[in-house]
Design an enzyme around this catalytic site. Structure first.
Site, PDB file in Angstrom:
ATOM      1  N   GLU A 187     -51.843 -62.718 -76.672  1.00 57.77           N
ATOM      2  CA  GLU A 187     -53.040 -63.547 -76.551  1.00 57.77           C
ATOM      3  C   GLU A 187     -53.231 -64.038 -75.124  1.00 57.77           C
ATOM      4  O   GLU A 187     -53.958 -64.982 -74.865  1.00 57.77           O
ATOM      5  CB  GLU A 187     -52.964 -64.748 -77.504  1.00 57.77           C
ATOM      6  N   ASP A 222     -54.242 -68.077 -71.563  1.00 60.53           N
ATOM      7  CA  ASP A 222     -53.946 -67.662 -72.931  1.00 60.53           C
ATOM      8  C   ASP A 222     -54.558 -68.629 -73.928  1.00 60.53           C
ATOM      9  O   ASP A 222     -55.018 -69.720 -73.581  1.00 60.53           O
ATOM     10  CB  ASP A 222     -52.456 -67.405 -73.165  1.00 60.53           C
ATOM     11  N   ILE A 223     -54.616 -68.174 -75.163  1.00 61.23           N
ATOM     12  CA  ILE A 223     -55.301 -68.925 -76.222  1.00 61.23           C
ATOM     13  C   ILE A 223     -54.363 -70.000 -76.752  1.00 61.23           C
ATOM     14  O   ILE A 223     -53.215 -69.727 -77.118  1.00 61.23           O
ATOM     15  CB  ILE A 223     -55.728 -67.967 -77.354  1.00 61.23           C
TER      16      ILE A 223
END
Length: 327
Positions: free
Chosen positions: A240, A197-198
């Site tokens: 995300e 994930d970001i």
């Protein structure tokens, strides 16, 4: 003044011929040698050939696009058993390749046809001719094919995340279950699950807005798509968060891929409203382990590795090992 029987018979024949020529179906009569004997107005209108031009012509010479073997297989039982036969456009779009001129169904290049084939007998009950009735079913066929195309498109849309064009979570997880079950059957095989994930994504949304956040998600997804093989399956797992199923891939091989994706995301320059954004991602890897009883255990293992990457400062790749669970 009343009509005599003879006059009535003549009138009846005249009416029948009038109906025969104007009815909105094709009527073709063939003799036993497949030579055309009768050709009504519908057939003339759509073929451009008059009854005089086609009479006694061999059907398959006049219309070479007709599959002779196929039509004979349809007609032979009609002659032998004196039963009717039917063809439908779903099996074969047409017998006669007529252009479609109907404005409502302009999307169809040719007329879709259903047909009925039935025997004609003489006074002794012997089959001497075949009659083929051609029905124009283009409207129904086009509606059906367009509906099927729309349903197929909707089904595809239900499998594809609109923002990233990756798989939706549901479709991706269905594929993961199939792969997990395959590995259960063939225990010598291995595959690896990658979750990422970001980093600090909420900060991007809070600072630049959700539209900027969407652009960041798209760009990260593009990096993922550019690096995976056609046999791999990437999905948008959450807002995300992304998940990648790496089929027939060991942990070591997956680590090389994960590191390449991490570096490429780190090197991204994302332009949005005259602002240049940069982001990083954290990644977790888990190879499928024989002790995993369900596919969710596989996801949990990769998720733990992802969490560890965040604990260790983010922008990292962490591999999960069975001993991490105390196994």
């Amino acid at each position: 003044m009343s009509l005599t029987n003879a006059e009535f018979d003549v009138s009846e024949i005249h009416w029948l011929m009038d109906m025969f020529q104007t009815v909105d179906v094709g009527l073709v009569v063939l003799n036993s040698d497949y030579r055309i004997q009768v050709w009504n107005g519908f057939m003339e209108s759509h073929s451009g050939l008059t009854p005089r031009q086609v009479r006694e012509r061999y059907l398959f010479d006049l219309f070479p696009e007709i599959d002779e073997d196929w039509l004979r297989r349809k007609c032979d039982p009609v002659i032998l058993l004196k039963n009717r036969a039917f063809t439908i456009w779903e099996q074969r779009p047409y017998i006669f390749k007529f252009k479609n001129y109907r404005p409502i169904t302009g999307s169809a290049e040719y007329m879709y046809q259903n047909s009925t084939i039935f025997p004609l007998t003489d006074t002794r009950g012997q089959v001497t001719h075949l009659c083929i009735i051609i029905y124009d079913v283009t409207d129904a066929a086009v509606s059906r094919t367009e509906l099927e195309s729309m349903n197929s498109r909707l089904q595809q849309l239900s499998k594809t995340d609109f923002l990233t064009q990756l798989c939706t979570r549901g479709h991706w997880e269905d594929a993961l279950i199939q792969e997990f079950n395959r590995l259960q059957r063939y225990r010598q095989h291995y595959s690896t699950l990658l979750m990422c994930d970001i980093d600090h994504f909420k900060r991007v949304n809070d600072t630049y807005g959700h539209t900027a956040g969407d652009e960041v998600i798209r760009k990260v997804a593009d990096v993922i798509k550019a690096n995976i093989r056609t046999t791999d399956l990437a999905g948008r797992y959450g807002g995300e968060e992304f998940a990648i199923l790496l089929v027939d891939t060991s942990m070591q091989q997956a680590l090389c891929l994960a590191e390449r994706i991490r570096q490429q995301v780190e090197a991204l320059t994302i332009k949005f409203n005259n602002t240049t954004l940069s982001v990083t991602i954290s990644l977790g890897l888990a190879e499928r382990d024989l002790n995993m009883q369900e596919h969710r255990h596989w996801i949990e293992a990769a998720d733990k590795a992802l969490y560890q990457s965040k604990v260790d400062g983010r922008n990292k790749v962490t591999c999960h090992h069975p001993e991490d669970d105390g196994n």
